[in-house]
Design a protein around this motif. Sequence first.
Motif, PDB file in Angstrom:
ATOM      1  N   GLU A   1       0.796  -1.118  -0.144  1.00 11.98           N
ATOM      2  CA  GLU A   1       0.002  -0.053   0.008  1.00 11.98           C
ATOM      3  C   GLU A   1       0.886   1.360  -0.094  1.00 11.98           C
ATOM      4  N   ASN A   2       1.698   1.537   0.942  1.00 11.34           N
ATOM      5  CA  ASN A   2       2.602   2.444   0.888  1.00 11.34           C
ATOM      6  C   ASN A   2       3.602   2.776  -0.144  1.00 11.34           C
ATOM      7  N   LYS A   3       3.824   1.827  -1.149  1.00 13.95           N
ATOM      8  CA  LYS A   3       4.612   1.815  -2.376  1.00 13.95           C
ATOM      9  C   LYS A   3       3.809   1.774  -3.864  1.00 13.95           C
ATOM     10  N   PHE A   4       2.542   1.864  -3.732  1.00 17.51           N
ATOM     11  CA  PHE A   4       1.822   1.888  -4.851  1.00 17.51           C
ATOM     12  C   PHE A   4       2.200   2.955  -5.896  1.00 17.51           C
ATOM     13  N   ALA A   5       2.711   4.137  -5.458  1.00 17.96           N
ATOM     14  CA  ALA A   5       3.027   5.021  -6.627  1.00 17.96           C
ATOM     15  C   ALA A   5       4.607   4.882  -7.213  1.00 17.96           C
ATOM     16  N   ILE A   6       5.249   3.837  -6.497  1.00 20.09           N
ATOM     17  CA  ILE A   6       6.632   3.668  -7.080  1.00 20.09           C
ATOM     18  C   ILE A   6       6.506   3.084  -8.525  1.00 20.09           C
ATOM     19  N   ASP A   7       7.318   3.544  -9.355  1.00 21.93           N
ATOM     20  CA  ASP A   7       7.296   2.940 -10.621  1.00 21.93           C
ATOM     21  C   ASP A   7       8.228   1.669 -10.747  1.00 21.93           C
ATOM     22  N   PRO A   8       7.550   0.700 -11.057  1.00 25.43           N
ATOM     23  CA  PRO A   8       7.941  -0.812 -11.295  1.00 25.43           C
ATOM     24  C   PRO A   8       9.453  -0.839 -12.201  1.00 25.43           C
ATOM     25  N   THR A   9       9.424  -0.026 -13.031  1.00 30.19           N
ATOM     26  CA  THR A   9      10.589   0.047 -13.788  1.00 30.19           C
ATOM     27  C   THR A   9      11.909   0.327 -13.212  1.00 30.19           C
ATOM     28  N   THR A  10      11.776   0.810 -12.124  1.00 27.82           N
ATOM     29  CA  THR A  10      13.071   1.132 -11.410  1.00 27.82           C
ATOM     30  C   THR A  10      13.773  -0.119 -10.670  1.00 27.82           C
ATOM     31  N   ASP A  11      12.949  -1.200 -10.845  1.00 32.35           N
ATOM     32  CA  ASP A  11      13.657  -2.506 -10.233  1.00 32.35           C
ATOM     33  C   ASP A  11      14.172  -3.313 -11.531  1.00 32.35           C
TER      34      ASP A  11
END
Length: 182
Positions: free
Chosen positions: A24-34
């Motif tokens: 929930e607290n990471k929903f706005a992080i772009d998954p392409t950063t991983d």
Amino acid sequence: MPSVGCRTLQDSGVCKEELWPYIENKFAIDPTTDQRTTADAPNHRALDRYTLPPDKNKFIQTLLDEIPLLIGIPPRENFHLAKGVHYIRDDAGTAPTGGYHAIAIVGYKSKGFAKDGARTDDPVKGDEAFKIRNSWGEEWGESGYIWMNADYLMQLVQSVTIAPRLLVGAWFEEKKKEIEKR
């Protein structure tokens, strides 16, 4: 909304959920950063995508063809508060929350839920319902799934997209070339 999700599924692919679970607290992080997600995503792509009209009979036929539907709805409070809930019949007593949310319809029951939401196997009684898969993790609904009254869900549907040919791994490029030759 769903069309953007299906376009991403077609253009870039999407990684396995275990590599990018809902937090929930990471929903706005772009998954392409991983790096793990960007390496895995191309292995899970859609060959094509289509929009459908919001028509219950077309939804049922599409599900019978084993094709999930990606839909956009304006979620209400009852949707947000569905932790541990297995069935939503209507929006009685709940208010709109604003915005839109994409979810997947993955199943259908012609009769399966009594008016109070209890499960029933009575072939004559009960509500039609669609099985929904949400992206909000295992804590939402029952392990990330919930049943919604079919008529109620149809009132909420704003857009519908399907990606009927999902291809996985190296097989994707091979199958894509084969289809393009036709």
